[in-house]
Write a protein that holds these residues in place. Structure first.
Motif, PDB file in Angstrom:
ATOM      1  N   VAL B   6       0.842  -1.180   0.000  1.00 25.13           N
ATOM      2  CA  VAL B   6       0.000   0.000   0.000  1.00 25.13           C
ATOM      3  C   VAL B   6       0.882   1.237   0.000  1.00 25.13           C
ATOM      4  O   VAL B   6       1.893   1.280   0.700  1.00 25.13           O
ATOM      5  N   GLY B   7       0.498   2.233  -0.798  1.00 23.64           N
ATOM      6  CA  GLY B   7       1.173   3.528  -0.769  1.00 23.64           C
ATOM      7  C   GLY B   7       0.229   4.570  -0.211  1.00 23.64           C
ATOM      8  O   GLY B   7      -0.873   4.747  -0.734  1.00 23.64           O
ATOM      9  N   ALA B  40       4.176   0.302   1.979  1.00 19.21           N
ATOM     10  CA  ALA B  40       5.461   0.145   1.297  1.00 19.21           C
ATOM     11  C   ALA B  40       6.051   1.490   0.891  1.00 19.21           C
ATOM     12  O   ALA B  40       7.242   1.584   0.595  1.00 19.21           O
ATOM     13  N   GLN B  41       5.207   2.527   0.846  1.00 19.51           N
ATOM     14  CA  GLN B  41       5.727   3.851   0.490  1.00 19.51           C
ATOM     15  C   GLN B  41       4.760   4.905   1.021  1.00 19.51           C
ATOM     16  O   GLN B  41       3.545   4.685   1.077  1.00 19.51           O
ATOM     17  N   ILE B  42       5.332   6.053   1.393  1.00 19.91           N
ATOM     18  CA  ILE B  42       4.510   7.181   1.820  1.00 19.91           C
ATOM     19  C   ILE B  42       4.856   8.376   0.950  1.00 19.91           C
ATOM     20  O   ILE B  42       6.023   8.638   0.666  1.00 19.91           O
ATOM     21  N   ARG B  67       3.087   5.944  -9.511  1.00 17.60           N
ATOM     22  CA  ARG B  67       3.839   5.327 -10.622  1.00 17.60           C
ATOM     23  C   ARG B  67       4.674   4.139 -10.176  1.00 17.60           C
ATOM     24  O   ARG B  67       5.215   3.409 -11.003  1.00 17.60           O
ATOM     25  N   ASN B  68       4.833   3.981  -8.859  1.00 21.36           N
ATOM     26  CA  ASN B  68       5.728   2.959  -8.312  1.00 21.36           C
ATOM     27  C   ASN B  68       5.209   1.556  -8.656  1.00 21.36           C
ATOM     28  O   ASN B  68       4.142   1.147  -8.211  1.00 21.36           O
ATOM     29  N   PRO B  69       5.970   0.783  -9.455  1.00 25.87           N
ATOM     30  CA  PRO B  69       5.473  -0.536  -9.879  1.00 25.87           C
ATOM     31  C   PRO B  69       5.288  -1.513  -8.718  1.00 25.87           C
ATOM     32  O   PRO B  69       4.581  -2.507  -8.860  1.00 25.87           O
ATOM     33  N   GLU B  70       5.903  -1.250  -7.570  1.00 25.07           N
ATOM     34  CA  GLU B  70       5.760  -2.137  -6.409  1.00 25.07           C
ATOM     35  C   GLU B  70       4.432  -1.939  -5.673  1.00 25.07           C
ATOM     36  O   GLU B  70       4.039  -2.771  -4.862  1.00 25.07           O
ATOM     37  N   ALA B  91      -3.043   7.028 -10.810  1.00 26.52           N
ATOM     38  CA  ALA B  91      -2.963   5.691 -10.187  1.00 26.52           C
ATOM     39  C   ALA B  91      -3.812   4.693 -10.970  1.00 26.52           C
ATOM     40  O   ALA B  91      -3.383   3.567 -11.251  1.00 26.52           O
ATOM     41  N   ILE B  92      -5.023   5.106 -11.336  1.00 26.50           N
ATOM     42  CA  ILE B  92      -5.914   4.232 -12.107  1.00 26.50           C
ATOM     43  C   ILE B  92      -5.286   3.879 -13.448  1.00 26.50           C
ATOM     44  O   ILE B  92      -5.277   2.709 -13.860  1.00 26.50           O
TER      45      ILE B  92
END
Lengths: 434, 434
Positions: B6-7, B40-42, B67-70, B91-92
């Motif tokens: 989750v970001g 996983a990212q903020i 944009r983060n592929p993870e 994001a979509i």
């Protein structure tokens, strides 16, 4: 897309309600589910005059429904334990999804049934088994999934709550109200299940497992009925600032889980203490969201059918998921949104509270009421206090009228010499059910 | 199974609450979702001292998260319109699921966003956008799917309800309470959104579309604030048997749909008229189930996070569905049920109401209270009325004590010569949040 075929087993109060609501709301339900849900077979010993099922193939062997290759979802509404258990297990073994309203079945045989469903990759849904039409299973299982739940407390038997409400409101004795409840059809001829708390304990057992992630353990429930509560107790409770409710409570403690149904004093300021008559309510206290409460009809033909059909729609949405959007964003499928117009405010009809400052001389009220009458606005209440001031506050509550007519009336009232300043207008909503 | 990444974009009140609840309840949440949900990212301009995010990779460019592929799911918690809209659409477009708490975004750009989500086969979930932690989107969209809904009425702005409650309870003026609400952090420095009803109209627009299956049409909403309501109005309403609430109402009529937010008089006997302070409640009237009400915290860090995370769990359940049982039968996955013991009733601790018939002579009360003291039971209230009868009813409310100790005390009291017959015992639950 091909309709989903549902087989209804049991055509009593809930069965006939389910049939009727599915028929009446078929168009809206299919706009939500993405497919038509049709009753393709009924298993019942006899027809029910409350539902016109004459065009539906009917068998008096419910197991035929569980074996019918045309049926996608079996709806178990026969009640009871053993036959219901056999029926549900047979439907599962035949790869059918199951929807049930049977709290006794789930509380006592749920662990076995869910294991079979898991092994056969079918859905077993049971929203209607707890608190009738209130979507409480969904709320706890999905809506509160973020939380560590502290406790759940519920008024989950309408008959018991009706009796306690009458005892308090009218000072009547337990036996007296029970007899009336039986005459009204709220209570069974044998009221043991309701008034001794067994029905509530079945439901509480299910809520406890949903809240705390433990297997169903009905045999561990402590159950005490309301038959010993006297009007003296009801009155003392009132004097002390409490209401007596027949409450199911399940709570997580460090030592273990409490699971208990008994008469309970609740501070009268709590919202749940004010849930009266046959209504149900469930209060959940959880660590992130805090307290949330869910209120509605806990029994009745169409209220319970509402939950049965919600489970059908859920099941169809899973069966039909052709994308990630199992549930449509706006509840109805995007191609099936409707173009109902939004009403301009002028066209909206409500009752009104009006407050104005009138110069204290005879005839002012006559002028104001004449203006209201000209706009066909009828008056529900007038408050005018004596005062020694020159300006007298006049408060009027009207019956329902369109906003446009009220706007005209207010302009005319404000133009009167005898009225000072603006008229304050606040809308009134009775919020009674339609 | 691999965790879901989750970001979180935006680390304000709701962002930090979401982070904290996910961390604190990680084990329980993963038992429900079937997978670990990890941040996983903020994306945030600066850290928030309310959440220890030091170990999470953080960027000050929120679009990096989209944009983060993870990243599997982007959580939009930045608020506002334009940037939020761009972020969500990006994001979509990148195939990510989206969870948002942004009512303004959904009410004003929801039609566009849902169309993009449908085209890209991703989920956009927005439970937190209406009534904070109350699962009202789920209730209407899924729980009431059987019904033709007549109307929805909600107290859906906590600030406004706090102000009206204080005006009524303490006779304070609007401006005075508003200033306090600002000092307490309930109201923004610019309170327009809250007190003029714009925030409520955003939420009501969403509820209207969910209830009636129409596109979102915020521009058609009629909006009137509470700044003109005076303490006089509050008092007259009380005299007439009403409470004033800032209500959002959407109703289906034959001519079209009403969509309006304004101060409203509600009969005081309605449950929703008794929803006070910053709490929210939504009342839905539907044809099959009748009225149902949903009550809880409409704002706040962890209450709103509760809804955000419920959406995350829903999304993960869809992403991970390896069977028809998208939602586990008992809320937690079958292999992850726990074996917490059910507490025997003897171990349960509650307060008690006791009623007994005492022979009217001095020293009876001393004997009874001595017995309670021997079991370490302390007394909250005693009621004893004067009477001319030989037997005097004595009512005692105790503080909390274990059932076993109370059983011992009751046996000892019943053995007293001065006590006639059995002691009536009813448990007391304060039902205050933990």
């Amino acid at each position: 897309m091909k309709p989903v075929n549902v087989g209804i087993c049991g055509l009593g109060t809930v069965g006939s309600g389910t049939f009727n609501v599915l028929a009446r709301n078929q168009e809206e339900i299919s706009r939500r589910a993405g497919r038509v849900i049709q009753v393709a077979q009924i298993g019942a010993r006899r027809p029910n005059p409350a539902a016109d099922t004459s065009e539906i193939p009917t068998t008096n062997d419910i197991f035929e429904v569980a074996r019918n290759p045309e049926i996608d979802i079996v709806v178990e509404l026969i009640g009871g334990y053993d036959t219901a258990r056999e029926l549900v297990l047979e439907a599962i073994a035949n790869g059918k999804h199951v929807v049930t309203a049977n709290k006794a079945l789930i509380a006592e045989h749920g662990n076995e049934i869910f294991e079979a469903a898991q092994a056969n990759n079918v859905i077993v849904a049971y929203e209607a088994s707890v608190a009738g039409g209130i979507p409480i299973v969904k709320a706890i299982r999905e809506g509160l999934a973020a939380n560590s739940i502290n406790w759940v407390a519920g008024i989950i038997n309408g008959t018991g709550n009706f009796i306690l409400t009458e005892m308090r409101d009218k000072g009547r004795a337990f036996e007296d109200v029970l007899a009336e409840a039986q005459a009204l059809g709220y209570a069974e001829a044998d009221p043991t299940f309701d008034v001794e708390g067994i029905d509530a304990a079945h439901k509480l057992t299910i809520l406890s497992s949903l809240a705390f992630g433990v297997p169903l353990q009905f045999s561990k429930a402590y159950t005490e009925g309301i038959s010993k509560v006297t009007t003296d107790d009801v009155n003392y409770a009132e004097e002390l600032g409490y209401r007596i409710k027949h409450l199911g409570v399940t709570r997580r403690t460090e030592e273990g889980i409490e699971l208990r149904v008994h008469p309970t004093l609740i501070p009268e300021k709590r919202l749940i203490a004010n849930v009266d008559g046959v209504m149900n309510a469930v209060l959940v206290d959880a660590d992130a969201v805090g307290p949330t409460l869910y209120y509605g009809a806990g029994a009745g033909s169409e209220a319970t059918a509402s939950a049965v059909i919600a489970d059908l729609v859920d099941t169809v949405r899973v069966m039909t998921a052709d994308s990630s959007n199992r549930v449509p964003h706006l509840a109805f499928h995007p191609s099936r949104l409707s173009d109902l117009p939004m009403l301009p405010m002028d066209e909206v009809e409500t009752a009104y509270y009006l407050r104005m400052q009138a110069i204290d001389h005879p005839g002012v009220l006559a002028e104001v009421t004449r203006i209201l009458a000209e706009q066909s606005i009828s008056i529900d209440a007038i408050v005018q206090h004596d005062t020694t001031e020159e300006l007298v506050p006049v408060v009027i509550v009207t019956h329902k009228v369109k906003e446009a007519a009220m706007n005209r009336a207010i302009s005319a009232i404000e133009a009167l010499d005898s009225i000072h300043g603006e008229v304050t207008r606040i809308r009134v909503e009775a919020l009674d059910a339609q």
